[in-house]
Scaffold this motif. Structure first.
Motif, short mmCIF file in Angstrom:
data_model
loop_
_atom_site.label_atom_id
_atom_site.label_comp_id
_atom_site.label_asym_id
_atom_site.label_seq_id
_atom_site.Cartn_x
_atom_site.Cartn_y
_atom_site.Cartn_z
N ILE A 165 56.71 45.90 33.85
CA ILE A 165 55.34 46.00 34.04
C ILE A 165 54.78 45.06 35.14
N ASP A 166 53.78 45.20 35.88
CA ASP A 166 53.47 44.62 36.93
C ASP A 166 52.02 43.83 36.53
N VAL A 167 51.65 42.56 37.46
CA VAL A 167 50.58 41.81 36.93
C VAL A 167 49.95 41.63 38.54
N ILE A 168 48.81 42.36 38.82
CA ILE A 168 48.13 42.20 40.29
C ILE A 168 46.91 41.38 40.23
N PRO A 169 46.71 40.39 41.02
CA PRO A 169 45.70 39.70 40.99
C PRO A 169 44.66 40.68 41.77
N SER A 185 40.52 37.57 37.78
CA SER A 185 41.02 39.13 37.10
C SER A 185 42.36 39.40 37.50
N PHE A 186 42.92 40.08 36.43
CA PHE A 186 44.12 40.73 36.79
C PHE A 186 44.45 42.10 36.28
N LEU A 187 45.24 42.98 37.12
CA LEU A 187 45.54 44.27 36.65
C LEU A 187 46.88 44.50 36.23
N LEU A 188 46.95 44.92 34.93
CA LEU A 188 48.21 45.13 34.38
C LEU A 188 48.49 46.55 34.74
N VAL A 229 42.51 42.27 32.79
CA VAL A 229 42.46 41.28 31.88
C VAL A 229 41.92 40.00 32.60
N HIS A 230 41.04 38.99 32.12
CA HIS A 230 40.31 38.21 32.80
C HIS A 230 40.57 36.78 32.10
N PHE A 231 40.71 35.73 33.07
CA PHE A 231 40.84 34.20 32.62
C PHE A 231 39.74 33.57 33.36
N SER A 232 39.28 32.53 32.77
CA SER A 232 38.50 31.45 33.54
C SER A 232 39.36 30.24 33.89
N LYS A 258 58.64 38.73 31.79
CA LYS A 258 58.72 38.50 33.11
C LYS A 258 57.44 37.63 33.63
N ARG A 259 57.95 37.08 34.67
CA ARG A 259 57.10 35.83 34.99
C ARG A 259 56.49 36.07 36.46
#
Length: 413
Positions: A165-169, A185-188, A229-232, A258-259
């Motif tokens: 999996i990738d996490v893209i800002p 926001s991050f795109l999985l 997904v979103h974080f504050s 994965k980190r």
């Protein structure tokens, strides 16, 4: 009558004799793998999966003959079909030369499979750590009990892939204000060709920043599917940092980790601030003038309970202005009246504008703008005007005198 009985006896004896030369009805077995499936469909190196193999009997596998006797003579034969007996089922491994895809256990207990029926066998398949990506073909062996039947060997395909999996800002500013919260926001992206489940994204909580919520959960992502997904982010300090997101997910029953790390620049600039459109620099004592401002929300998220309060020794009305909610990139006009009746003359007084707002159930306050105003004396102002008038009168009289003198001199000449 005797001849008739004798003929019947001959016929019975003939039938019995013929029956001894008639071959028994034999059914040849047709054992084959009708289907198989692997869960998960594609293995990571180091994964285990459940391989389900369905073995079917397409025809009869053997016969059983029962004979009835009358007076010690065979009079009837019945041929019945019975199932074939599978003695064991095992799988030969396949690999890349160093590491294998193999079954952890094999079936060694005999089992009978009736004609036209099927039996499903389940195997635990493991792709060894560090095995190369690729398609492997372990061979399934089905050994039948009778030596007169051919054993069955069937290759099956198993795919191994280390795609993850990738996490893209997305839309993360290069600098983040240390005042208030900022939405990130991050795109999985599921790069695998099979479904993954139980995806959790957990940010590190550090002494320089706090993320809310503490984690985000996505139930599943199908092959090559994406989700945002979103974080504050609530800063606690300023400076340049690295922040990390920890991602866990399941491929079948196998958990993977994965980190991801990203740079973070926390600065002390203001994202909610007033813009001064007009504000008097000087004002006579006792006079009232107007101050016009616009409040700007430069954040990428909505804020609530916005209010602005001038802080000064002068009398300002209203003493506080409540705006309420402001959307991202919103601008709101505000007007105040300032009076200097209570201030000393010939003095300069600062005016600060305190802004408070609410975001993510937290209240923030800042004073991003300070201006000033100078109080002029009304009496000195009037005296100065009087002196200027006298000087002007004297100059005018002097000019008239010179003109009169020059004319008189010309007349004498």
């Amino acid at each position: 009558m005797k001849r008739k009985i004798t003929r019947i006896g001959y016929i019975i004896m003939l039938l019995c004799l013929i029956s001894t030369f008639i071959p028994l009805i034999q059914a040849n077995p047709s054992i084959y793998i009708s289907s198989y499936s692997l869960a998960p469909e594609i293995l990571h190196p180091g994964d285990v999966g459940l391989l389900s193999i369905t073995i079917s009997n397409g025809e009869t596998t053997s016969t059983k003959t029962d004979t009835d006797y009358i007076n010690s003579l065979p009079v009837d034969q019945t041929t019945k079909t019975v199932g074939a007996v599978i003695e064991n089922v095992y799988i030969n491994s396949d690999g890349d030369g160093s590491y294998d895809v193999k079954a952890i256990e094999n079936y060694e207990d005999p089992v009978e499979i009736a004609p036209g029926s099927s039996i499903t066998f389940e195997f635990i398949i493991r792709a060894e750590d560090n095995i190369s990506n690729g398609i492997y073909t372990p061979i399934v062996h089905i050994k039948l009990e009778s030596n007169s039947y051919h054993n069955v060997k069937v290759p099956i395909t198993i795919t191994v892939s280390d795609e993850t999996i990738d996490v893209i800002p997305q839309n993360i500013p290069s600098s983040i204000s240390s005042i208030g919260a900022t939405d990130l926001s991050f795109l999985l992206v599921n790069n695998r060709d099979n479904n993954i489940t139980n995806i959790q994204i957990i940010p590190d909580q550090t002494n320089h920043s706090v993320f809310t919520p503490s984690k985000q959960f996505v139930s599943s992502l199908s092959e090559l599917e994406t989700e945002t997904v979103h974080f504050s982010l609530i800063p606690k300090n300023t400076g340049e940092y690295m922040f990390s997101l920890n991602c866990t997910y399941k491929n079948g029953e196998n958990t993977h980790f994965k980190r991801f790390s990203f740079p973070l620049n926390l600065t002390s600039f203001y994202e909610v601030y007033p813009i001064i459109y007009s504000s008097p620099e000087t004002i006579e004592k006792g006079e009232t003038k107007e101050i016009r401002l616009k409040i700007y929300n430069a954040k990428n998220d909505e804020i609530n309970a916005v209010r602005i309060k001038p802080i000064t020794e002068a009398q300002i009305t209203p003493n506080e202005y409540f705006i309420g909610s402001m959307n991202a990139d919103d601008l709101y006009a505000v007007t105040f009246d300032i009076s200097t009746g209570n201030l000393s003359e010939n003095q300069t007084y600062p005016i600060s504008y305190e802004i408070t707002f609410k975001q993510d159930n937290n209240v923030y306050s800042n004073i991003p703008v300070t201006s000033s105003i100078t109080v002029k004396s009304t009496e000195k102002s009037n005296g100065t005007e009087y002196i200027i008038a006298i000087i002007g009168f004297i100059i005018l009289v002097g000019i008239l005198f010179i003109i009169f003198y020059l004319r008189k001199k010309r007349g004498s000449a």
